[in-house]
Design an enzyme around this catalytic site. Structure first.
Site, PDB file in Angstrom:
ATOM      1  N   GLU A  92     -26.920 -11.547 -13.027  1.00  0.00           N
ATOM      2  CA  GLU A  92     -25.491 -11.355 -13.288  1.00  0.00           C
ATOM      3  C   GLU A  92     -25.261 -10.661 -14.631  1.00  0.00           C
ATOM      4  OE1 GLU A  92     -22.685 -14.329 -12.293  1.00  0.00           O
ATOM      5  OE2 GLU A  92     -23.762 -14.985 -10.501  1.00  0.00           O
ATOM      6  N   HIS A 149     -20.090 -13.198 -11.842  1.00  0.00           N
ATOM      7  CA  HIS A 149     -19.919 -11.878 -12.436  1.00  0.00           C
ATOM      8  C   HIS A 149     -20.332 -10.800 -11.442  1.00  0.00           C
ATOM      9  CE1 HIS A 149     -20.250 -14.638 -15.806  1.00  0.00           C
ATOM     10  NE2 HIS A 149     -19.627 -13.758 -16.546  1.00  0.00           N
ATOM     11  N   LYS A 176     -14.631 -19.504 -13.222  1.00  0.00           N
ATOM     12  CA  LYS A 176     -14.525 -18.232 -13.940  1.00  0.00           C
ATOM     13  C   LYS A 176     -15.039 -17.093 -13.070  1.00  0.00           C
ATOM     14  CE  LYS A 176     -16.620 -15.518 -17.642  1.00  0.00           C
ATOM     15  NZ  LYS A 176     -17.764 -15.443 -18.583  1.00  0.00           N
TER      16      LYS A 176
END
Length: 256
Positions: A92, A149, A176
């Site tokens: 990521e 991500h 997130k």
């Protein structure tokens, strides 16, 4: 106002988004110097990017080095600031290639010290490993940021919403997502997804559109429901991060 998460007096999900400053040094003194610089800003959360620390060391040697520096780093930033410990894997965009279980071992070792106020775990990893980290963090009263991500693209709005919801179901405290836009519509999708998740009032989340095109997501976070943003007091840890003083001013100017 929905549910919030509080650590060391910092309440995520209420009022102005928190500014998180990354510490990216490869050597001990560099990390401590960066922490001193960051502690001189308005940021109340510092993120130690441990994947960038002690490059070239083996997995066990690296884990020991991280554990050894944690007490000094935690003490150096002061009681009023939170320490978020992150190991961003190469999968990521990070600096170390680890198996799922190696990542879980390191993060469990980190939270077991009691010096990490918050810990980041990549939610694309083995669900059992994610659960190990969540349980260890709960035992040691650390807040878990569950992250995803994508440095190549931005998923669709519904997919982003589903991803943040799925992260919360995993038991993380702060879901997130950080994604890369290719055109302005990608930024709009990220912001729309963030707004939808915030409207559910189930707890704080972080939603970031990276790169220069996505910079608006970093400074208009409050308007679109994101609980925190990342800014630099030196070296950036992701594309599009702005200086902490600039972000502070923009957050105030753009408050809804």
């Amino acid at each position: 106002m929905g549910a919030t998460v509080t650590v060391r007096g910092v309440e995520l999900g209420a009022g102005r988004p928190e500014i998180i400053v990354p510490l990216t040094g490869a050597q001990e003194q560099v990390v401590l110097d960066q922490a001193a610089a960051a502690a001189g800003t308005v940021a109340r959360v510092l993120e130690w990017r441990t994947d960038l620390y002690a490059p070239g060391s083996g997995t066990v040697e690296h884990r020991d080095a991280v554990r050894n520096l944690l007490p000094q780093l935690r003490e150096s930033i002061g009681e009023e600031r939170c320490l978020l410990v992150t190991l961003r894997t190469a999968a990521e965009g990070g600096g170390r290639a680890l198996t799922d279980h190696e990542l879980g071992d390191l993060l469990e070792a980190v939270v077991s010290t009691g010096h990490a106020d918050m810990v980041d775990v990549e939610t694309s990893r083995d669900p059992e490993v994610v659960q190990r980290v969540v349980r260890a963090a709960q035992q040691h009263r650390a807040v878990v940021v569950g992250s995803f991500h994508d440095f190549g693209a931005t998923p669709g709005e519904d997919e982003l919403v589903a991803l943040l919801q799925a992260q919360r179901r995993m038991g993380v405290d702060v879901p997130k997502v950080a994604v890369m836009p290719q055109h302005p519509q990608d930024v709009l999708r990220l912001l729309a997804a963030s707004t939808r998740v915030a409207a559910a009032q189930e707890g704080p989340h972080i939603a970031i559109s990276m790169g220069s095109l996505g910079a608006v997501s970093r400074v208009a976070a409050e308007a679109f429901g994101s609980a925190a943003t990342f800014a630099t007091a030196g070296e950036a840890s992701a594309p599009g991060q702005l200086a902490v003083d600039d972000v502070e001013r923009m957050l105030e100017l753009l408050r809804p």
